[in-house]
Design a protein around this motif. Structure first.
Motif, PDB file in Angstrom:
ATOM      1  N   GLN A   1      91.438 130.810  20.942  1.00 50.94           N
ATOM      2  CA  GLN A   1      92.306 129.646  20.844  1.00 50.94           C
ATOM      3  C   GLN A   1      93.566 129.854  21.698  1.00 50.94           C
ATOM      4  OE1 GLN A   1      91.431 126.937  18.799  1.00 50.94           O
ATOM      5  NE2 GLN A   1      89.501 127.994  18.423  1.00 50.94           N
ATOM      6  N   PRO A   2      93.646 129.262  22.894  1.00 50.48           N
ATOM      7  CA  PRO A   2      94.843 129.433  23.719  1.00 50.48           C
ATOM      8  C   PRO A   2      96.029 128.687  23.128  1.00 50.48           C
ATOM      9  CG  PRO A   2      93.374 127.822  24.704  1.00 50.48           C
ATOM     10  CD  PRO A   2      92.640 128.401  23.538  1.00 50.48           C
ATOM     11  N   VAL A   3      97.212 129.110  23.485  1.00 52.24           N
ATOM     12  CA  VAL A   3      98.435 128.435  23.047  1.00 52.24           C
ATOM     13  C   VAL A   3      98.650 127.203  23.921  1.00 52.24           C
ATOM     14  CG1 VAL A   3     100.941 128.629  22.846  1.00 52.24           C
ATOM     15  CG2 VAL A   3      99.478 130.571  22.218  1.00 52.24           C
ATOM     16  N   THR A   4      99.021 126.093  23.303  1.00 51.03           N
ATOM     17  CA  THR A   4      99.279 124.860  24.046  1.00 51.03           C
ATOM     18  C   THR A   4     100.769 124.560  24.023  1.00 51.03           C
ATOM     19  OG1 THR A   4      97.121 124.007  23.361  1.00 51.03           O
ATOM     20  CG2 THR A   4      98.663 122.435  24.314  1.00 51.03           C
ATOM     21  N   LEU A   5     101.308 124.243  25.187  1.00 56.47           N
ATOM     22  CA  LEU A   5     102.727 123.930  25.326  1.00 56.47           C
ATOM     23  C   LEU A   5     102.905 122.479  25.758  1.00 56.47           C
ATOM     24  CD1 LEU A   5     103.966 127.081  27.306  1.00 56.47           C
ATOM     25  CD2 LEU A   5     103.852 126.783  24.829  1.00 56.47           C
ATOM     26  N   ARG A   6     103.986 121.874  25.279  1.00 54.64           N
ATOM     27  CA  ARG A   6     104.374 120.543  25.748  1.00 54.64           C
ATOM     28  C   ARG A   6     105.616 120.669  26.607  1.00 54.64           C
ATOM     29  NH1 ARG A   6     108.220 117.121  24.242  1.00 54.64           N
ATOM     30  NH2 ARG A   6     108.577 118.136  22.234  1.00 54.64           N
ATOM     31  N   LEU A   7     105.483 120.337  27.878  1.00 48.93           N
ATOM     32  CA  LEU A   7     106.628 120.335  28.783  1.00 48.93           C
ATOM     33  C   LEU A   7     107.438 119.064  28.566  1.00 48.93           C
ATOM     34  CD1 LEU A   7     105.200 121.477  32.254  1.00 48.93           C
ATOM     35  CD2 LEU A   7     106.570 122.826  30.667  1.00 48.93           C
ATOM     36  N   GLU A   8     108.734 119.179  28.704  1.00 44.87           N
ATOM     37  CA  GLU A   8     109.569 117.980  28.639  1.00 44.87           C
ATOM     38  C   GLU A   8     109.207 117.058  29.799  1.00 44.87           C
ATOM     39  OE1 GLU A   8     112.163 116.595  26.522  1.00 44.87           O
ATOM     40  OE2 GLU A   8     110.790 117.815  25.327  1.00 44.87           O
ATOM     41  N   GLU A   9     109.005 115.793  29.494  1.00 36.60           N
ATOM     42  CA  GLU A   9     108.510 114.849  30.493  1.00 36.60           C
ATOM     43  C   GLU A   9     109.539 114.504  31.570  1.00 36.60           C
ATOM     44  OE1 GLU A   9     105.762 111.618  28.995  1.00 36.60           O
ATOM     45  OE2 GLU A   9     106.499 112.391  27.069  1.00 36.60           O
TER      46      GLU A   9
ATOM     47  N   TYR B   1      93.892 116.010  28.848  1.00 39.00           N
ATOM     48  CA  TYR B   1      94.252 114.777  28.156  1.00 39.00           C
ATOM     49  C   TYR B   1      95.633 114.239  28.539  1.00 39.00           C
ATOM     50  CZ  TYR B   1      90.255 115.561  25.005  1.00 39.00           C
ATOM     51  OH  TYR B   1      89.003 115.755  24.471  1.00 39.00           O
ATOM     52  N   LEU B   2      96.615 115.140  28.658  1.00 38.53           N
ATOM     53  CA  LEU B   2      97.988 114.693  28.891  1.00 38.53           C
ATOM     54  C   LEU B   2      98.625 115.504  30.020  1.00 38.53           C
ATOM     55  CD1 LEU B   2      99.128 114.420  25.156  1.00 38.53           C
ATOM     56  CD2 LEU B   2      98.601 112.517  26.692  1.00 38.53           C
ATOM     57  N   PRO B   3      99.347 114.858  30.927  1.00 35.39           N
ATOM     58  CA  PRO B   3      99.896 115.562  32.093  1.00 35.39           C
ATOM     59  C   PRO B   3     100.969 116.583  31.754  1.00 35.39           C
ATOM     60  CG  PRO B   3     100.732 113.303  31.979  1.00 35.39           C
ATOM     61  CD  PRO B   3      99.639 113.411  30.958  1.00 35.39           C
ATOM     62  N   TYR B   4     101.623 116.430  30.605  1.00 34.73           N
ATOM     63  CA  TYR B   4     102.691 117.367  30.234  1.00 34.73           C
ATOM     64  C   TYR B   4     102.206 118.453  29.271  1.00 34.73           C
ATOM     65  CZ  TYR B   4     102.820 113.939  26.417  1.00 34.73           C
ATOM     66  OH  TYR B   4     102.477 113.086  25.391  1.00 34.73           O
ATOM     67  N   ALA B   5     100.897 118.519  29.030  1.00 35.24           N
ATOM     68  CA  ALA B   5     100.328 119.522  28.131  1.00 35.24           C
ATOM     69  C   ALA B   5      99.676 120.640  28.932  1.00 35.24           C
ATOM     70  CB  ALA B   5      99.297 118.879  27.203  1.00 35.24           C
ATOM     71  N   LEU B   6      99.991 121.878  28.577  1.00 35.24           N
ATOM     72  CA  LEU B   6      99.466 123.043  29.287  1.00 35.24           C
ATOM     73  C   LEU B   6      98.912 124.049  28.288  1.00 35.24           C
ATOM     74  CD1 LEU B   6     102.476 123.706  31.692  1.00 35.24           C
ATOM     75  CD2 LEU B   6     100.340 122.555  32.298  1.00 35.24           C
ATOM     76  N   GLN B   7      97.822 124.698  28.663  1.00 40.45           N
ATOM     77  CA  GLN B   7      97.302 125.815  27.884  1.00 40.45           C
ATOM     78  C   GLN B   7      97.682 127.100  28.599  1.00 40.45           C
ATOM     79  OE1 GLN B   7      93.112 124.716  27.607  1.00 40.45           O
ATOM     80  NE2 GLN B   7      93.409 124.059  25.494  1.00 40.45           N
TER      81      GLN B   7
ATOM     82  N   GLN C   1     103.068 123.144  20.936  1.00 41.62           N
ATOM     83  CA  GLN C   1     102.562 121.987  20.199  1.00 41.62           C
ATOM     84  C   GLN C   1     101.127 121.729  20.635  1.00 41.62           C
ATOM     85  OE1 GLN C   1     104.857 118.405  20.794  1.00 41.62           O
ATOM     86  NE2 GLN C   1     103.797 117.253  19.217  1.00 41.62           N
ATOM     87  N   ASP C   2     100.245 121.497  19.669  1.00 40.40           N
ATOM     88  CA  ASP C   2      98.865 121.190  20.032  1.00 40.40           C
ATOM     89  C   ASP C   2      98.765 119.757  20.558  1.00 40.40           C
ATOM     90  OD1 ASP C   2      95.998 122.298  19.846  1.00 40.40           O
ATOM     91  OD2 ASP C   2      95.809 120.275  19.035  1.00 40.40           O
ATOM     92  N   VAL C   3      97.818 119.527  21.439  1.00 42.45           N
ATOM     93  CA  VAL C   3      97.649 118.211  22.041  1.00 42.45           C
ATOM     94  C   VAL C   3      97.349 117.153  20.973  1.00 42.45           C
ATOM     95  CG1 VAL C   3      96.138 116.832  23.530  1.00 42.45           C
ATOM     96  CG2 VAL C   3      97.000 119.032  24.315  1.00 42.45           C
ATOM     97  N   SER C   4      96.623 117.518  19.938  1.00 44.24           N
ATOM     98  CA  SER C   4      96.325 116.559  18.876  1.00 44.24           C
ATOM     99  C   SER C   4      97.605 116.002  18.267  1.00 44.24           C
ATOM    100  CB  SER C   4      95.465 117.219  17.792  1.00 44.24           C
ATOM    101  OG  SER C   4      96.102 118.375  17.283  1.00 44.24           O
ATOM    102  N   SER C   5      98.588 116.853  18.092  1.00 47.04           N
ATOM    103  CA  SER C   5      99.880 116.426  17.564  1.00 47.04           C
ATOM    104  C   SER C   5     100.616 115.542  18.566  1.00 47.04           C
ATOM    105  CB  SER C   5     100.717 117.662  17.223  1.00 47.04           C
ATOM    106  OG  SER C   5     102.024 117.320  16.855  1.00 47.04           O
ATOM    107  N   MET C   6     100.519 115.860  19.839  1.00 46.07           N
ATOM    108  CA  MET C   6     101.145 115.031  20.877  1.00 46.07           C
ATOM    109  C   MET C   6     100.553 113.625  20.876  1.00 46.07           C
ATOM    110  SD  MET C   6     101.210 117.685  24.111  1.00 46.07           S
ATOM    111  CE  MET C   6     101.243 119.460  23.824  1.00 46.07           C
ATOM    112  N   LEU C   7      99.258 113.533  20.601  1.00 45.87           N
ATOM    113  CA  LEU C   7      98.590 112.232  20.626  1.00 45.87           C
ATOM    114  C   LEU C   7      99.142 111.278  19.560  1.00 45.87           C
ATOM    115  CD1 LEU C   7      94.892 113.354  21.206  1.00 45.87           C
ATOM    116  CD2 LEU C   7      96.392 112.239  22.850  1.00 45.87           C
ATOM    117  N   VAL C   8      99.638 111.837  18.460  1.00 48.34           N
ATOM    118  CA  VAL C   8     100.234 110.990  17.426  1.00 48.34           C
ATOM    119  C   VAL C   8     101.409 110.204  17.997  1.00 48.34           C
ATOM    120  CG1 VAL C   8     101.474 110.991  15.218  1.00 48.34           C
ATOM    121  CG2 VAL C   8      99.499 112.497  15.540  1.00 48.34           C
ATOM    122  N   ILE C   9     102.258 110.889  18.758  1.00 44.37           N
ATOM    123  CA  ILE C   9     103.435 110.233  19.331  1.00 44.37           C
ATOM    124  C   ILE C   9     103.040 109.278  20.450  1.00 44.37           C
ATOM    125  CG2 ILE C   9     105.686 110.606  20.400  1.00 44.37           C
ATOM    126  CD1 ILE C   9     105.366 111.527  17.434  1.00 44.37           C
TER     127      ILE C   9
END
Length: 461
Positions: A186-194, A220-226, A247-255
């Motif tokens: 399970q890689p770590v997923t990061l959310r970059l500030e847009e 899925y999202l351009p600001y999400a990185l593994q 932050q996992d991408v699934s959580s990002m999808l909520v927003i």
């Protein structure tokens, strides 16, 4: 104390306290922060792996040892488990070295009389592994044709009742895909500030790669990185400047699905660890307000730390029990985020001991708690506002069935969110709901639903 003894102590502690491996690992690795990164990685791999594969390991031990696993002395039981994990699942560790280390450790821990037993069991496990590789182990493992449920339970280390539960909820092939995904890395997923520009993002990633990190753009999202091979997220360039968060991408999808508009008021009623609150505050671009609540100071401490690090001035944190109705919040929020406590069945891949803690009874009890929280959350949504309901589970009673109950009890209507989802997921959305499954989608197991409250924002019908 050598690294294998550290692992042994952790496994004994987990058995004694019925604790969670991720929490214990965090404390222990901080205590032994002076260790070489490779040693820390070995500790993490063997500890997590032993817990994750425990049912399969115990099956092997019960087939080979004259003493059943349940009747072994705790230290010998955990010593054998961690050693069997290394023999079966770590190709770069010689079997002979595993056996010798275990025998020496048994002697060091005052079990000299059992050194021969430990040596004999582990060498038999090594021989069994070789027979398996040679195709000569017929009859050792459960027969998939005669006992398909038992086979899946053992080979994927899932409790038998939970295997049955998954097979009741999903087709067999889909359930097995999910089980397989739980055991993958399970890689770590990061959310970059847009707000980062293209050149700023490239410069930041270059620094990470120069430091030895392996980075993959999430589809899925351009600001999400593994990211993999990072020695510590806090040590990455850009962390102190608040340029990213875990932050996992699934959580990002909520927003994304919430489709926030500048100036709105957002409430996150079960906010910890805070990924969605921070994301919402960022989406509001300094406007509006995000109210982030959770039940204790301890839960909010990390969230508040990240709020300050990421400089989210339009976000407030406070202790508030989501089960207790707060009249002052009635009809206050344009959007309420309700990521309610759940069984966690979707994140077994990251928290393997969930599968040993959950029970049939706890699945029933969690639904009662969810309804208690939702009753309050529904009241906090303005007429015409949005309730974003989400869980990190893949249990229909907590997801689709819960949405049906919410809409029936509180006059909400599922609202299509496909226009705010990545193109790859738009066909997966059904009636305002999206169920993400490990191994099938590139996220944790997760559920989200966009529900609109009846009436207009001004309160008229």
């Amino acid at each position: 104390m050598n690294i294998r003894e550290i692992i042994l102590e952790m496994l004994l502690e987990l058995e004694k306290t019925d604790g969670y491996v991720n929490l214990l690992l965090s404390d222990v690795l901080e205590k032994y922060d002076y260790l070489d990164p490779k040693e820390k990685a070995f500790i993490k791999r063997v500890t997590e792996g032993t817990v994750e594969r425990m049912i399969q390991i115990d099956y092997v031990l019960d087939r080979i040892s004259k003493v059943p696993v349940k009747r072994m002395k705790p230290l010998i039981r955990q010593l054998l488990r961690m050693s069997v994990y290394q023999i079966l699942f770590m190709e770069n560790v010689p079997d002979a070295a595993v056996c010798n280390e275990a025998v020496n450790l048994a002697g060091k821990r005052k079990f000299k009389q059992l050194q021969g037993y430990v040596n004999g069991v582990l060498r038999n496990v090594s021989r069994q592994k070789q027979q398996s590789e040679d195709g000569a182990d017929a009859g050792f493992w459960p027969d998939a044709d005669k006992d398909g449920t038992g086979y899946l339970s053992v080979m994927y280390s899932m409790p038998l009742w939970l295997t049955e539960h998954f097979l009741h909820s999903y087709p067999k092939e889909q359930a097995e895909t999910i089980f397989h995904a739980f055991l993958e890395r399970q890689p770590v997923t990061l959310r970059l500030e847009e707000h980062l520009s293209g050149p700023e993002k490239e410069a930041l990633l270059k620094k990470w790669e120069e430091g030895g990190c392996v980075i993959r753009q999430h589809p899925y999202l351009p600001y999400a990185l593994q990211i993999e091979k990072a020695e510590g997220i806090r040590h990455l360039p850009g962390y102190e400047e608040g340029l990213f968060t875990v932050q996992d991408v699934s959580s990002m999808l909520v927003i994304e699905a919430a489709d926030l508009q500048e100036g709105q008021t957002v409430m996150d009623i079960c906010a910890a660890p805070g990924g969605k609150s921070l994301h919402a505050a960022s989406k509001l671009n300094g406007s509006g307000k995000v109210l982030s609540f959770d039940v204790s100071e301890n839960k909010l401490a990390r969230l508040e730390e990240n709020r300050q690090r990421m400089r989210m001035e339009n976000m407030e944190t406070a202790v508030c029990d989501a089960r207790i109705y707060q009249e002052k919040f009635a009809g206050l929020a344009d959007v309420v985020l309700a990521d309610v406590p759940c069984s966690g069945l979707g994140v077994i891949g990251k928290k393997p001991d969930i599968k040993y803690h959950v029970s049939r009874q706890s699945l029933k009890e969690i639904v009662v708690l969810q309804k208690e929280i939702i009753q309050n959350a529904a009241a906090y949504v303005k007429p015409g506002g949005i309730l974003m309901y989400s869980t990190c589970t893949i249990n229909p009673d907590e997801n689709e069935n819960m949405v049906e109950w919410i809409c029936k009890e509180f006059d909400f209507t599922p609202e299509c969110m496909c226009g705010n989802l990545p193109e790859a997921l738009r066909k997966e959305e059904k009636a305002g709901m999206l169920q993400l499954l490990p191994g099938i989608h590139e996220t944790d197991g997760f559920f989200l639903a966009r529900l609109k409250k009846s009436g207009r924002i001004d309160g008229s019908k």
